[in-house]
Write a protein that holds these residues in place. Structure first.
Motif, mmCIF file in Angstrom:
data_model
loop_
_atom_site.group_PDB
_atom_site.id
_atom_site.type_symbol
_atom_site.label_atom_id
_atom_site.label_comp_id
_atom_site.label_asym_id
_atom_site.label_seq_id
_atom_site.Cartn_x
_atom_site.Cartn_y
_atom_site.Cartn_z
ATOM 1 N N THR A 127 0.863 -1.029 -0.130
ATOM 2 C CA THR A 127 0.028 -0.116 -0.149
ATOM 3 C C THR A 127 1.055 1.222 -0.019
ATOM 4 O O THR A 127 0.392 2.242 -0.773
ATOM 5 N N LYS A 177 3.856 0.597 -2.833
ATOM 6 C CA LYS A 177 3.253 0.396 -4.375
ATOM 7 C C LYS A 177 3.998 -0.807 -4.903
ATOM 8 O O LYS A 177 4.092 -0.857 -6.037
ATOM 9 N N ASP A 214 -6.476 1.904 0.406
ATOM 10 C CA ASP A 214 -5.051 1.510 1.169
ATOM 11 C C ASP A 214 -5.302 0.924 2.487
ATOM 12 O O ASP A 214 -4.726 -0.150 2.709
#
Length: 319
Positions: A115, A118, A211
């Motif tokens: 999250t 990435k 997220d």
């Protein structure tokens, strides 16, 4: 459009149940022992560790992710809880909590890397798989831990229903599936999991913190891996550093066979239970038939390919 066809469940939902039923009917014709209640209890016992791991894997795959580290994280958790109990004399509840804390930490790390940094889930969990494996071997010095308190093996004990002995751990697995199914179906956070897997950008635009949803999924999956660690210890009576090397693929197999889409956003967790049972039934049935374990692996591989192909075709048909 035919109203009857609207009411029928999709093939992704019915397929696993039909496959399980057909497998049971086939093996019933091949061995007289297959349909016994004792044998079905044995199948549940054999799949309970992978079955609980597969709950966490299901949550991650529903968000269009994947976790290759789950098996080794489970093994690390089992070694940590048994070794802490053996080396420091901690009572079973405290040692178990330490093991679950370690697996949860790995879930948190996976989630943060996915999250915040990435990184692709495949790469992240491939890396943490190797980290967990190395940590397990180093911490245990590649030795099985056997000097553990009785409290850590309670879930490996049995109770009797008639003449059939049922393991407490199998009952816990079934209860966890029902709890997760209810949470995904009836709660807002559960519906958010599906939404993120179906279309993360559209979900974000509706105001849902995608997220946070992803991070919570990986953390909760880590908790399930910790529970699976305890079930592994309860079943074997030891913390085995060599465990967990195939459980990641077995868990993914259960999820895929259960009808959950690898592309995310579609599937039911109870299907994963059916998928785990399908694998357990095939391995048990082929063993009763005297078939080599190599062919059991071959059949499992064929089933996975068929399940993924079915998912792909159903996605194309829905477009």
């Amino acid at each position: 459009m035919n109203k009857t066809s609207i009411k029928l469940p999709p093939i992704a939902t019915l397929g696993p149940f039909i496959a399980l039923l057909l497998a049971c009917l086939f093996f019933a014709t091949q061995s007289e022992r297959f349909l016994s209640t004792q044998n079905f209890s044995l199948i549940l016992q054999q799949v309970m560790v992978v079955g609980v791991i597969a709950i966490g894997q299901s949550l991650i795959i529903l968000t269009a992710g994947i976790d290759l580290s789950c098996g080794m994280v489970m093994a690390l958790g089992s070694v940590v809880m048994t070794k802490i109990a053996a080396d420091y004399g901690l009572p079973a509840p405290a040692a178990i909590a330490c093991g679950i804390a370690v697996t949860t930490l790995f879930g948190l790390v996976n989630g943060l890397l996915v999250t915040k940094v990435k990184l692709p889930p495949f790469i992240v969990t491939l890396g943490t798989l190797n980290i967990a494996f190395a940590a397990t071997q180093l911490y245990s010095k590649s030795q099985t831990v056997t000097d553990i308190p009785d409290g850590m093996t309670l879930l490996g004990n049995t109770f009797h229903v008639g003449d059939t002995a049922i393991v407490y751990g199998a009952v816990l697995m079934l209860a966890l599936y029902l709890l997760t199914w209810f949470a995904l179906r009836e709660t807002k956070p559960g519906r958010h999991v599906y939404a993120v897997g179906n279309n993360p950008e559209a979900t974000r635009l509706t105001g849902i913190a995608t997220d946070k949803v992803l991070l919570s999924v990986y953390v909760i999956a880590g908790v399930f891996y910790g529970i699976a660690s305890l079930l592994s210890v309860a079943r074997t009576g030891a913390g085995d550093p060599n465990a967990g090397q195939t459980e990641n693929l077995d868990a993914i197999t259960a999820v895929v066979l259960g009808g959950t889409s690898l592309f995310g956003g579609r599937g039911i967790v109870l299907g994963t239970l059916v998928g785990a049972l399908i694998v357990g039934v095939f391995r048990n049935g082929l063993t009763l038939m005297g078939v080599s374990s190599v062919y059991q692996i071959l059949v499992t591989g064929i089933l996975v390919i068929l399940a993924v192909a079915t998912d792909q075709l159903s996605r194309k048909g829905a477009r």
